[in-house]
Write a protein that holds these residues in place. Structure first.
Motif, PDB file in Angstrom:
ATOM      1  N   ALA A 268       0.827  -1.208   0.000  1.00 47.79           N
ATOM      2  CA  ALA A 268       0.000   0.000   0.000  1.00 47.79           C
ATOM      3  C   ALA A 268       0.861   1.257   0.000  1.00 47.79           C
ATOM      4  O   ALA A 268       0.523   2.265  -0.629  1.00 47.79           O
ATOM      5  CB  ALA A 268      -0.920  -0.008   1.215  1.00 47.79           C
ATOM      6  N   LYS A 269       1.995   1.189   0.672  1.00 47.70           N
ATOM      7  CA  LYS A 269       2.880   2.351   0.775  1.00 47.70           C
ATOM      8  C   LYS A 269       3.655   2.593  -0.519  1.00 47.70           C
ATOM      9  O   LYS A 269       3.781   3.735  -0.983  1.00 47.70           O
ATOM     10  CB  LYS A 269       3.855   2.149   1.941  1.00 47.70           C
ATOM     11  N   GLU A 270       4.177   1.512  -1.104  1.00 45.54           N
ATOM     12  CA  GLU A 270       5.072   1.666  -2.259  1.00 45.54           C
ATOM     13  C   GLU A 270       4.390   1.398  -3.597  1.00 45.54           C
ATOM     14  O   GLU A 270       4.866   1.869  -4.633  1.00 45.54           O
ATOM     15  CB  GLU A 270       6.262   0.715  -2.124  1.00 45.54           C
ATOM     16  N   ALA A 271       3.330   0.630  -3.560  1.00 42.50           N
ATOM     17  CA  ALA A 271       2.689   0.229  -4.819  1.00 42.50           C
ATOM     18  C   ALA A 271       1.188   0.125  -4.603  1.00 42.50           C
ATOM     19  O   ALA A 271       0.588  -0.936  -4.763  1.00 42.50           O
ATOM     20  CB  ALA A 271       3.264  -1.104  -5.296  1.00 42.50           C
ATOM     21  N   GLY A 272       0.597   1.248  -4.225  1.00 39.09           N
ATOM     22  CA  GLY A 272      -0.806   1.240  -3.829  1.00 39.09           C
ATOM     23  C   GLY A 272      -1.760   0.761  -4.890  1.00 39.09           C
ATOM     24  O   GLY A 272      -2.874   0.317  -4.577  1.00 39.09           O
ATOM     25  N   LYS A 273      -1.372   0.815  -6.158  1.00 40.86           N
ATOM     26  CA  LYS A 273      -2.267   0.381  -7.220  1.00 40.86           C
ATOM     27  C   LYS A 273      -2.159  -1.112  -7.529  1.00 40.86           C
ATOM     28  O   LYS A 273      -2.896  -1.615  -8.373  1.00 40.86           O
ATOM     29  CB  LYS A 273      -1.995   1.196  -8.495  1.00 40.86           C
ATOM     30  N   LEU A 274      -1.226  -1.798  -6.882  1.00 35.94           N
ATOM     31  CA  LEU A 274      -1.143  -3.247  -7.055  1.00 35.94           C
ATOM     32  C   LEU A 274      -2.235  -3.907  -6.223  1.00 35.94           C
ATOM     33  O   LEU A 274      -2.455  -3.545  -5.065  1.00 35.94           O
ATOM     34  CB  LEU A 274       0.218  -3.781  -6.608  1.00 35.94           C
ATOM     35  N   SER A 275      -2.904  -4.890  -6.796  1.00 36.57           N
ATOM     36  CA  SER A 275      -3.921  -5.647  -6.071  1.00 36.57           C
ATOM     37  C   SER A 275      -3.461  -7.084  -5.927  1.00 36.57           C
ATOM     38  O   SER A 275      -2.929  -7.677  -6.871  1.00 36.57           O
ATOM     39  CB  SER A 275      -5.259  -5.609  -6.814  1.00 36.57           C
ATOM     40  N   ILE A 276      -3.674  -7.645  -4.762  1.00 37.22           N
ATOM     41  CA  ILE A 276      -3.236  -9.012  -4.511  1.00 37.22           C
ATOM     42  C   ILE A 276      -4.328  -9.814  -3.815  1.00 37.22           C
ATOM     43  O   ILE A 276      -5.180  -9.275  -3.118  1.00 37.22           O
ATOM     44  CB  ILE A 276      -1.956  -9.057  -3.651  1.00 37.22           C
ATOM     45  N   LEU A 277      -4.281 -11.108  -4.033  1.00 40.43           N
ATOM     46  CA  LEU A 277      -4.997 -12.082  -3.223  1.00 40.43           C
ATOM     47  C   LEU A 277      -3.952 -12.855  -2.441  1.00 40.43           C
ATOM     48  O   LEU A 277      -2.868 -13.144  -2.959  1.00 40.43           O
ATOM     49  CB  LEU A 277      -5.794 -13.039  -4.106  1.00 40.43           C
ATOM     50  N   VAL A 278      -4.274 -13.208  -1.204  1.00 40.02           N
ATOM     51  CA  VAL A 278      -3.313 -13.913  -0.359  1.00 40.02           C
ATOM     52  C   VAL A 278      -3.964 -15.160   0.232  1.00 40.02           C
ATOM     53  O   VAL A 278      -5.068 -15.102   0.772  1.00 40.02           O
ATOM     54  CB  VAL A 278      -2.803 -13.011   0.792  1.00 40.02           C
ATOM     55  N   GLY A 279      -3.262 -16.270   0.108  1.00 40.49           N
ATOM     56  CA  GLY A 279      -3.654 -17.497   0.785  1.00 40.49           C
ATOM     57  C   GLY A 279      -2.543 -17.924   1.713  1.00 40.49           C
ATOM     58  O   GLY A 279      -1.376 -17.579   1.491  1.00 40.49           O
ATOM     59  N   LYS A 280      -2.890 -18.664   2.761  1.00 37.58           N
ATOM     60  CA  LYS A 280      -1.856 -19.058   3.721  1.00 37.58           C
ATOM     61  C   LYS A 280      -2.138 -20.451   4.258  1.00 37.58           C
ATOM     62  O   LYS A 280      -3.265 -20.960   4.193  1.00 37.58           O
ATOM     63  CB  LYS A 280      -1.793 -18.065   4.890  1.00 37.58           C
ATOM     64  N   SER A 281      -1.109 -21.076   4.787  1.00 38.25           N
ATOM     65  CA  SER A 281      -1.237 -22.318   5.552  1.00 38.25           C
ATOM     66  C   SER A 281      -0.171 -22.298   6.633  1.00 38.25           C
ATOM     67  O   SER A 281       0.912 -21.728   6.447  1.00 38.25           O
ATOM     68  CB  SER A 281      -1.078 -23.542   4.650  1.00 38.25           C
ATOM     69  N   PHE A 282      -0.473 -22.909   7.764  1.00 32.34           N
ATOM     70  CA  PHE A 282       0.435 -22.890   8.908  1.00 32.34           C
ATOM     71  C   PHE A 282       0.556 -24.302   9.470  1.00 32.34           C
ATOM     72  O   PHE A 282      -0.446 -25.010   9.612  1.00 32.34           O
ATOM     73  CB  PHE A 282      -0.084 -21.938   9.996  1.00 32.34           C
ATOM     74  N   PHE A 283       1.787 -24.711   9.795  1.00 33.86           N
ATOM     75  CA  PHE A 283       2.011 -26.060  10.302  1.00 33.86           C
ATOM     76  C   PHE A 283       3.035 -26.040  11.428  1.00 33.86           C
ATOM     77  O   PHE A 283       4.036 -25.322  11.361  1.00 33.86           O
ATOM     78  CB  PHE A 283       2.512 -26.980   9.186  1.00 33.86           C
ATOM     79  N   THR A 284       2.759 -26.844  12.439  1.00 29.58           N
ATOM     80  CA  THR A 284       3.697 -26.998  13.550  1.00 29.58           C
ATOM     81  C   THR A 284       4.718 -28.071  13.182  1.00 29.58           C
ATOM     82  O   THR A 284       4.468 -28.891  12.292  1.00 29.58           O
ATOM     83  CB  THR A 284       2.951 -27.401  14.827  1.00 29.58           C
ATOM     84  N   PRO A 285       5.857 -28.110  13.853  1.00 34.63           N
ATOM     85  CA  PRO A 285       6.898 -29.080  13.506  1.00 34.63           C
ATOM     86  C   PRO A 285       6.431 -30.531  13.610  1.00 34.63           C
ATOM     87  O   PRO A 285       6.847 -31.380  12.818  1.00 34.63           O
ATOM     88  CB  PRO A 285       8.010 -28.792  14.517  1.00 34.63           C
ATOM     89  N   ASP A 286       5.562 -30.835  14.591  1.00 33.29           N
ATOM     90  CA  ASP A 286       5.136 -32.217  14.777  1.00 33.29           C
ATOM     91  C   ASP A 286       4.131 -32.682  13.731  1.00 33.29           C
ATOM     92  O   ASP A 286       3.796 -33.866  13.659  1.00 33.29           O
ATOM     93  CB  ASP A 286       4.556 -32.425  16.183  1.00 33.29           C
TER      94      ASP A 286
END
Length: 314
Positions: A268-286
């Motif tokens: 938003a600060k450096e490239a406010g006109k760029l639009s993104i979608l974000v997906g994530k996944s999180f896993f513990t070591p075990d």
């Protein structure tokens, strides 16, 4: 993490190098040793302030054997100060205690094809009365053979580096990420680190139509922001024309959310006109999940975000 520049400081003996035949190097060492009737002959490689013996005369009772590392060796200073052509005679004072058993040492500098010093050949206590003009020809032939193999190492590393790297952004590409990330993930789990995948997709933004950026420009801009937002242990790659993937090592899932928030804020600060979608996944070591299901979980999460933000992706 960007693909690294070619590293000349990795010990040759610690790598599987199809371009280098250590038995052939050993044959050249034995040839020079017999030619000069020396006590021993060595090929040395330099790394930082250290030197390692790549190969040396067999069945010699000296402590200077193949694989031995000389730390903070004055040999490096001595070799770097001599000419890169022909042979030079070094005094024992220049070489340090490791060579105290010898009285005379002839050296031949070896270089990488870009001009950086690889190391040297050392002929220890040669019988100089045996030396002839033909001996110098043999030395140059041996040097040329070894340096030609170093050139092949260099070229193969360049090709390998390019095959791992996205040409536009200089990030890892899909292949490079798939090869390197599992190793990093396995290593992190040994230390109990949690891991997260962040999948970022560039999407069209109507606001960009007045001053559109090319696909390459948008990719380079986002790649820079990602690189500046990650820690050294994290990895990132451009896995498709509009998709980027991050493997981040965090203490908790909230830390992963913090990383995503930091990326959004910086965009938003450096490239406010760029639009993104974000997906994530999180896993513990075990969880012991491999990289593929982690990536799929991030993909599924991104699709959920797409469905919920049809009219406003960012």
């Amino acid at each position: 993490m960007l693909a690294q520049n070619i590293d000349h400081n990795v010990w040759l003996r610690d790598q599987e190098q199809p371009a280098v035949s250590l038995p052939r190097w050993q044959q050249q060492v034995d040839l020079l040793n017999d030619l000069y009737r020396a006590k021993t002959c060595l090929v040395m490689q330099f790394s930082g302030q250290d030197a390692q013996i790549v190969c040396g005369k067999k069945h010699h009772d000296s402590a200077l054997k193949a694989g031995k590392v000389l730390t903070n060796s004055p040999l490096l200073t001595a070799i770097n100060s001599i000419s890169s052509f022909g042979s030079s005679e070094l005094t024992i004072d220049e070489l340090g205690d490791a060579f105290a058993e010898f009285e005379q040492v002839l050296s031949i500098q070896l270089s990488w094809p870009d001009g950086r010093v690889f190391g040297c050949i050392l002929i220890c206590d040669p019988n100089t009365t045996q030396a002839t003009s033909a001996s110098l020809t043999v030395i140059e032939s041996v040097r040329s053979l070894l340096q030609s193999e170093l050139k092949q190492v260099y070229l193969m590393q360049q090709v390998q580096r390019l095959s791992f790297q996205d040409e536009t952004t200089q990030m890892l590409n899909h292949y490079g990420f798939g090869l390197m990330a599992p190793r990093q993930l396995s290593l992190s789990r040994r230390f109990g680190s949690h891991a997260g995948i962040v999948l970022i997709e560039l999407v069209d933004n109507p606001l960009m139509r007045t001053a559109p950026l090319s696909t390459a420009q948008k990719a380079r801009l986002l790649a820079r922001i990602i690189a500046e937002s990650l820690r050294e242990a994290d990895m990132s790659a451009r896995i498709d024309e509009d998709r980027f993937m991050i493997l981040a090592f965090v203490d908790s899932e909230s830390n992963l959310d913090t990383l995503i928030g930091r990326l959004r804020k910086q965009i938003a600060k450096e490239a406010g006109k760029l639009s993104i979608l974000v997906g994530k996944s999180f896993f513990t070591p075990d969880a012991q999940q491999s990289l593929v299901p982690m990536q799929q979980a991030a993909e599924d999460n991104l699709e959920l975000c797409r469905q919920s933000l049809v009219t406003k992706p960012y």
